[in-house]
Write an enzyme that holds these catalytic residues in place. Structure first.
Site, short mmCIF file in Angstrom:
data_model
loop_
_atom_site.label_atom_id
_atom_site.label_comp_id
_atom_site.label_asym_id
_atom_site.label_seq_id
_atom_site.Cartn_x
_atom_site.Cartn_y
_atom_site.Cartn_z
N GLY A 83 40.16 49.84 41.41
CA GLY A 83 38.92 49.99 42.17
C GLY A 83 39.07 51.02 43.26
O GLY A 83 40.09 51.70 43.36
N LYS A 84 38.03 51.14 44.09
CA LYS A 84 38.08 52.11 45.18
C LYS A 84 39.16 51.75 46.20
O LYS A 84 39.72 52.62 46.84
CB LYS A 84 36.72 52.18 45.88
CG LYS A 84 35.62 52.82 45.05
CD LYS A 84 34.30 52.81 45.80
CE LYS A 84 33.82 51.39 46.00
NZ LYS A 84 32.42 51.28 46.43
N LYS A 109 47.45 41.92 43.17
CA LYS A 109 46.40 42.81 43.66
C LYS A 109 46.95 43.61 44.84
O LYS A 109 47.27 43.05 45.88
CB LYS A 109 45.16 42.02 44.08
CG LYS A 109 44.01 42.93 44.53
CD LYS A 109 42.76 42.15 44.81
CE LYS A 109 41.63 43.06 45.31
NZ LYS A 109 40.39 42.30 45.61
N GLY A 117 39.95 36.04 31.03
CA GLY A 117 38.52 36.16 30.79
C GLY A 117 38.05 37.58 30.97
O GLY A 117 38.84 38.52 30.93
N ASP A 141 30.23 41.24 48.94
CA ASP A 141 30.16 42.34 47.95
C ASP A 141 29.96 41.76 46.55
O ASP A 141 30.53 42.23 45.58
CB ASP A 141 31.44 43.17 48.00
CG ASP A 141 31.34 44.45 47.17
OD1 ASP A 141 30.22 45.00 47.05
OD2 ASP A 141 32.37 44.89 46.63
N ASP A 162 37.59 39.00 44.29
CA ASP A 162 37.43 40.09 45.28
C ASP A 162 36.80 39.60 46.58
O ASP A 162 35.61 39.83 46.84
CB ASP A 162 36.62 41.25 44.70
CG ASP A 162 37.34 41.98 43.58
OD1 ASP A 162 38.59 41.86 43.51
OD2 ASP A 162 36.69 42.64 42.77
#
Length: 285
Positions: free
Chosen positions: A102-103, A119, A188, A222, A239
Site C-alpha cells: 500500500g501507500k 505488516k 480470505g 479509512d 488496517d
C-alpha cells in the site's frame, strides 16, 4: 527496494550493531556523522567503514557527503532490525513472500508456529508532511524521521487490534517491534474482489463491527471495501493505524465517511437500499 530474506540472513553481528547505532543516533541527527557512528558502535574505524559499505550495497543505509559525511537508516535497514528481533524471540522462523503493498505499508507472509502476517509500516515515504497533518499521533514540530513515524503508526494499529480482537472481527495481534506488527493470517480475500452470496447479512455484520469498535473507543478512519476481508464466513476489518477516538474533534465526520463509503459500495455492487444517516445514528446510539 523490498526486504530480502537472504540479505537479512547474511548479516554479521557487527552489521546489526551498526544498524542499531544508526537507529539510536537518528533521534538526534538527520545524517549521523561517521565519528559518532564509530563511537556509539564501539567498533574500529576500519570495521565500521567495511560494514557501512556492505549495508549501503544492500540498500539498508544511505551515505551523503553534504553537509558533512554521514549515514542514515533506510526502511530496509529498519525492517531488518525488527525481523531480527522477531526471529530471536521465536515469533517467526521464516520470512515469506510479499503479498500486499500500500501507500504506507508492505505486507509479508511469514512462518511462526503457523502462518502469520507481518505488516511493515512505512509512513510518509511519498509525502511525510501530508501524513503528519492527517495523523494526530505524529508531532507537529521537532525531528521525526519517517522510520520513527512508522513505529508510531505500527503502535497505533497494535493498540487497536489488541483491544478489539476479543469483540470485533479483526486480525489477532501477536507481537509488535519497531514498525512491524505480527498478526494472525486471514485466509480470505478483500471485499472488492468477491461476490457475496448474502450481501445483506454481510453488510449487517460490518455495521455491527463498526458499532462495537465505536463503543470500545475506536473509529476506523479509512474504511472501505479494500480493507474489509472475508474468510468465507464473516467480514474481517483490517488496517487500523489511522483510528481516532470517539471524542476526537473530527470523529463524527470520520465515522460518517466510513459508513457512507461502505454503504456506497453495497449500493453500487448489490443495489441495496441503505440510509447512511440512520445507520450513523444507530452506531452512535
Amino acid at each position: 527496494m523490498h526486504l530480502s530474506a537472504d540479505d537479512v540472513r547474511s548479516l554479521h553481528k557487527y552489521d546489526l550493531r551498526v544498524l542499531q547505532s544508526l537507529e539510536y543516533l537518528m533521534s538526534r541527527y538527520d545524517w549521523v556523522p561517521v565519528e559518532e557512528l564509530i563511537k556509539n558502535s564501539r567498533l574500529s574505524a576500519s570495521e565500521v567503514n567495511y560494514r557501512v559499505r556492505r549495508l549501503v550495497d544492500k540498500g539498508m543505509i544511505k551515505f551523503t557527503q553534504i553537509p558533512y559525511p554521514g549515514y542514515c537508516l533506510l526502511y530496509n535497514g529498519y525492517d531488518t532490525l525488527a525481523v531480527n528481533h522477531l526471529a530471536k524471540k521465536g515469533t517467526i522462523s521464516a520470512l515469506g513472500t510479499l503479498v500486499g503493498e500500500g501507500k504506507e505499508s508492505l505486507v509479508y507472509e511469514a512462518i511462526g508456529t503457523g502462518p502469520v502476517i507481518l505488516k511493515f509500516h512505512r509512513v510518509g515515504q511519498r509525502s511525510f508532511k501530508t501524513v503528519q497533518r492527517s495523523r494526530g499521533f505524529l508531532p507537529d514540530k521537532g525531528h521525526c524521521p519517517w522510520i520513527f513515524a512508522s513505529h508510531l503508526s505500527a503502535e497505533q494499529e497494535y493498540i487497536a487490534l489488541s483491544t478489539l480482537h476479543r469483540t470485533v472481527s479483526v486480525p489477532v495481534p501477536l507481537l509488535m517491534n519497531r514498525n512491524v506488527v505480527v498478526m494472525s493470517h486471514i485466509a480470505g480475500a478483500n471485499l472488492n474482489t468477491v461476490t457475496l452470496a448474502e450481501p445483506g447479512k454481510f453488510f449487517d455484520e460490518i455495521i455491527e463491527g463498526i458499532t462495537k469498535a465505536y463503543k470500545l473507543g475506536f473509529v476506523h478512519g479509512d474504511l472501505s471495501e479494500y480493507n474489509i476481508m472475508t474468510d468465507g464466513e464473516k467480514p474481517v476489518i483490517i488496517d487500523w493505524p489511522q483510528w481516532v477516538a470517539p471524542d476526537h474533534p473530527n470523529a463524527e465526520e470520520i465515522l460518517d465517511h466510513d459508513i457512507r463509503t461502505v454503504c456506497q459500495f453495497f449500493q453500487r455492487k448489490y443495489q441495496m437500499k441503505i440510509d447512511p444517516d440512520e445507520l450513523r445514528s444507530s452506531v452512535i446510539g
